[in-house]
Scaffold this motif. Structure first.
Motif, PDB file in Angstrom:
ATOM      1  N   TYR A  90       0.828  -1.207   0.000  1.00 53.98           N
ATOM      2  CA  TYR A  90       0.000   0.000   0.000  1.00 53.98           C
ATOM      3  C   TYR A  90       0.860   1.253   0.000  1.00 53.98           C
ATOM      4  O   TYR A  90       2.042   1.232   0.301  1.00 53.98           O
ATOM      5  N   GLN A 128      -5.170 -10.989   8.063  1.00 51.69           N
ATOM      6  CA  GLN A 128      -4.210 -10.252   7.230  1.00 51.69           C
ATOM      7  C   GLN A 128      -4.679  -8.820   6.976  1.00 51.69           C
ATOM      8  O   GLN A 128      -3.882  -7.885   7.027  1.00 51.69           O
ATOM      9  N   ARG A 129      -5.966  -8.650   6.707  1.00 57.01           N
ATOM     10  CA  ARG A 129      -6.508  -7.310   6.432  1.00 57.01           C
ATOM     11  C   ARG A 129      -6.458  -6.450   7.679  1.00 57.01           C
ATOM     12  O   ARG A 129      -6.083  -5.270   7.620  1.00 57.01           O
ATOM     13  N   GLU A 150      -4.366  -2.994   7.882  1.00 55.83           N
ATOM     14  CA  GLU A 150      -5.010  -1.720   8.197  1.00 55.83           C
ATOM     15  C   GLU A 150      -4.419  -1.091   9.458  1.00 55.83           C
ATOM     16  O   GLU A 150      -4.282   0.132   9.536  1.00 55.83           O
ATOM     17  N   SER A 208     -10.480 -10.350   7.666  1.00 54.76           N
ATOM     18  CA  SER A 208      -9.454 -11.385   7.797  1.00 54.76           C
ATOM     19  C   SER A 208      -8.312 -10.873   8.675  1.00 54.76           C
ATOM     20  O   SER A 208      -8.107  -9.664   8.818  1.00 54.76           O
ATOM     21  N   TYR A 263      -6.907  -9.961   0.558  1.00 55.19           N
ATOM     22  CA  TYR A 263      -7.049  -9.462   1.926  1.00 55.19           C
ATOM     23  C   TYR A 263      -8.528  -9.204   2.209  1.00 55.19           C
ATOM     24  O   TYR A 263      -8.962  -8.051   2.269  1.00 55.19           O
ATOM     25  N   LEU A 310     -12.063  -8.424   3.812  1.00 57.59           N
ATOM     26  CA  LEU A 310     -12.471  -7.609   4.949  1.00 57.59           C
ATOM     27  C   LEU A 310     -12.727  -8.518   6.151  1.00 57.59           C
ATOM     28  O   LEU A 310     -13.390  -9.540   6.022  1.00 57.59           O
ATOM     29  N   THR A 354      -9.598   2.596   5.990  1.00 54.54           N
ATOM     30  CA  THR A 354      -9.649   1.786   7.203  1.00 54.54           C
ATOM     31  C   THR A 354     -10.885   2.164   8.010  1.00 54.54           C
ATOM     32  O   THR A 354     -11.540   3.178   7.729  1.00 54.54           O
ATOM     33  N   PHE A 356      -6.995  -6.997  -4.482  1.00 56.57           N
ATOM     34  CA  PHE A 356      -6.685  -6.749  -3.075  1.00 56.57           C
ATOM     35  C   PHE A 356      -7.725  -7.344  -2.138  1.00 56.57           C
ATOM     36  O   PHE A 356      -7.386  -8.012  -1.164  1.00 56.57           O
ATOM     37  N   GLU A 357      -9.012  -7.118  -2.441  1.00 49.16           N
ATOM     38  CA  GLU A 357     -10.061  -7.635  -1.555  1.00 49.16           C
ATOM     39  C   GLU A 357     -10.115  -9.158  -1.570  1.00 49.16           C
ATOM     40  O   GLU A 357     -10.520  -9.766  -0.585  1.00 49.16           O
TER      41      GLU A 357
END
Length: 78
Positions: A14, A51-52, A56, A49, A45, A47, A28, A41-42
């Protein structure tokens, strides 16, 4: 700026400002905008998860670090 999240090419996942190739905007939960290169990306990663959430948190940490530095510089100028 430190970045612990790397793609195989070792480019950061990012950026905090939009510039090629970081063109896909996300925000975020705390309202910090960030940009990514991948249209997947989604997928990579999702929403909610782990990792996400980690990514963030790092985005917000980097953002607030930069804000604090800018505030310190502004105070020094005055």
């Amino acid at each position: 700026m430190k970045d612990y999240y790397f793609l195989p090419s070792s480019d950061p996942i990012y950026a905090l400002s939009r510039s090629y190739p970081y063109e896909y905007k996300f925000t975020t939960e705390r309202g910090v905008n960030f940009y990514v290169k991948s249209s997947k990306f989604e997928q990579d990663y999702p929403l909610g998860s782990v990792q996400r959430v980690r990514l963030e948190k790092q985005v917000e940490k980097d953002y607030f670090t930069i804000l604090a530095q800018n505030c310190r510089l502004e105070i020094q100028r005055q």
